[in-house]
Design a protein around this motif. Structure first.
Motif, short mmCIF file in Angstrom:
data_model
loop_
_atom_site.label_atom_id
_atom_site.label_comp_id
_atom_site.label_asym_id
_atom_site.label_seq_id
_atom_site.Cartn_x
_atom_site.Cartn_y
_atom_site.Cartn_z
N HIS A 120 -8.28 -5.98 6.24
CA HIS A 120 -8.07 -5.86 4.79
C HIS A 120 -6.65 -6.27 4.41
O HIS A 120 -6.45 -7.01 3.44
N VAL A 124 -5.56 -9.42 1.85
CA VAL A 124 -4.74 -9.26 0.65
C VAL A 124 -3.51 -10.15 0.73
O VAL A 124 -3.17 -10.86 -0.23
N LYS A 128 -3.71 -13.35 -2.17
CA LYS A 128 -3.20 -12.89 -3.46
C LYS A 128 -2.73 -14.05 -4.34
O LYS A 128 -2.83 -14.01 -5.56
N GLU A 156 -12.24 -11.73 -4.92
CA GLU A 156 -11.22 -10.83 -5.42
C GLU A 156 -11.15 -9.57 -4.57
O GLU A 156 -10.11 -8.92 -4.47
N ASP A 157 -12.26 -9.18 -3.99
CA ASP A 157 -12.32 -8.01 -3.13
C ASP A 157 -12.94 -8.41 -1.79
O ASP A 157 -13.64 -9.41 -1.68
N GLY A 306 0.47 -8.37 3.11
CA GLY A 306 -0.48 -7.31 2.73
C GLY A 306 0.11 -5.93 2.92
O GLY A 306 -0.11 -5.02 2.10
N TRP A 309 2.47 -5.27 -0.01
CA TRP A 309 1.76 -4.91 -1.24
C TRP A 309 1.16 -3.51 -1.16
O TRP A 309 1.09 -2.79 -2.16
N SER A 310 0.77 -3.09 0.04
CA SER A 310 0.23 -1.72 0.18
C SER A 310 1.29 -0.66 -0.10
O SER A 310 0.98 0.42 -0.60
N ARG A 313 1.67 -0.31 -3.89
CA ARG A 313 0.60 0.46 -4.52
C ARG A 313 0.86 1.96 -4.44
O ARG A 313 0.37 2.72 -5.24
#
Length: 313
Positions: A120, A124, A128, A156-157, A306, A309-310, A313
């Motif tokens: 995952h 991402v 992105k 997108e997912d 990724g 970005w995690s 969030r």
């Protein structure tokens, strides 16, 4: 203030990488402040012994101490640092020793993520910025590491993901041993291993039918540099380059039949990849043949982005 400064560390089987960046969640912009890599070969011998080698641990801890200085200089607090550990540390019996050493060097707990979470994060980081018509969805992203390879299908997912136990270090150690030039039989055995693991990946992730095949990590970026005949490794030239399957086949054949000295003489080759790049090239070619992709899009943005970005969030 709209940006968030973070420090992401990805410790894989062959390399440990750092990204310190300012992220703008509103626009999706990522501004690198420091991005670097050290070949630590954490997976040295782990496939054979089940344990992390003392020399590999010390190389990793030395890299962590270097990264701790960079992170402190750029003013990132511990709450904005994430250290993700991947295949080699998942497999090792003495993983507690690894965790303790990382904590002592960096002051943060390494997260030994599952293969699915690894997949995952890779997706991402890689997709992105893949917007517009140049790189149509759905994407099949693969992260070709040292000990494992993650496959992720999505737009997108994420729709489906699977991590399998093939990678440039694992294939080299298991099938090529200490041979400078692998024999035809060794190459055939490695190819059969890759194909069996691709069968496993295909049970969870459809490997055909994606509009864009996206390849990540050092094997893929190095092969891109060779395909582009770069006089030195150039991330900007490599990022979003496209390599045809025919060109990958030529490079794989060349590397599999090259001596250590010949591989080391390639201008864009990192010294830490010389002994594992041939197995990585073989795996890349097998992936392209299995997916039916005429070309692979190479991304310099991957699990490291990724992870960053995690944190935001």
């Amino acid at each position: 203030m709209t940006t968030t400064r973070v420090a992401a560390i990805d410790c894989g089987t062959n390399s440990i990488r750092l990204l310190v960046a300012d992220l703008d969640p509103r626009t999706g912009a990522i501004t690198d402040l420091d991005r670097r890599m050290i070949i630590n070969r954490l997976g040295q011998g782990v496939d054979r012994t089940g344990r992390l080698h003392p020399d590999a641990l010390e190389r990793t801890f030395a890299a962590c101490r270097e990264y701790a200085g960079v992170i402190a200089d750029l003013g990132v607090g511990p709450e904005r640092i994430r250290f993700v550990a991947t295949s080699a540390s998942r497999d090792a019996e003495n993983s507690a020793e690894y965790v303790d050493g990382v904590r002592a060097a960096l002051g943060v707990e390494p997260e030994v993520v599952s293969g699915e979470e690894e997949a995952h994060l890779s997706f991402v980081g890689a997709t992105k910025e893949l917007t517009g018509g140049q790189f149509p969805a759905p994407y099949l992203v693969f992260d070709l590491g040292g000990g494992s390879t993650e496959f992720v299908l999505g737009d997108e997912d994420v729709r489906a993901a699977r991590s399998v136990d093939i990678g440039c270090v694992r294939l080299t150690e298991r099938h090529f041993g200490g041979a400078e030039l692998p024999s035809d039989e060794q190459i055939a055995e490695a190819r059969a291993h890759v194909r069996a693991e691709l069968d496993r990946a295909g049970e969870a992730v459809p490997l055909t039918g994606a509009a864009t095949l996206v390849g990540l990590a050092g094997t893929v970026t190095t092969i891109s540099a060779i395909a582009l005949d770069l006089p030195r490794y150039d991330s900007e030239a490599i990022h979003h380059s496209r390599i045809s399957r025919e060109r990958v086949a030529e490079i794989a054949d060349r590397l599999l039949h090259a001596t250590h000295a010949q591989r080391a003489a390639i201008p864009s080759m990192h010294p830490g990849r010389v002994d594992v790049i041939a197995a990585g090239a073989l795996e890349l070619l097998e992936i392209m043949e299995r997916t039916g992709a005429a070309e692979v899009v190479v991304s310099e943005h991957d699990i490291l982005d990724g992870i960053a970005w995690s944190i935001a969030r």
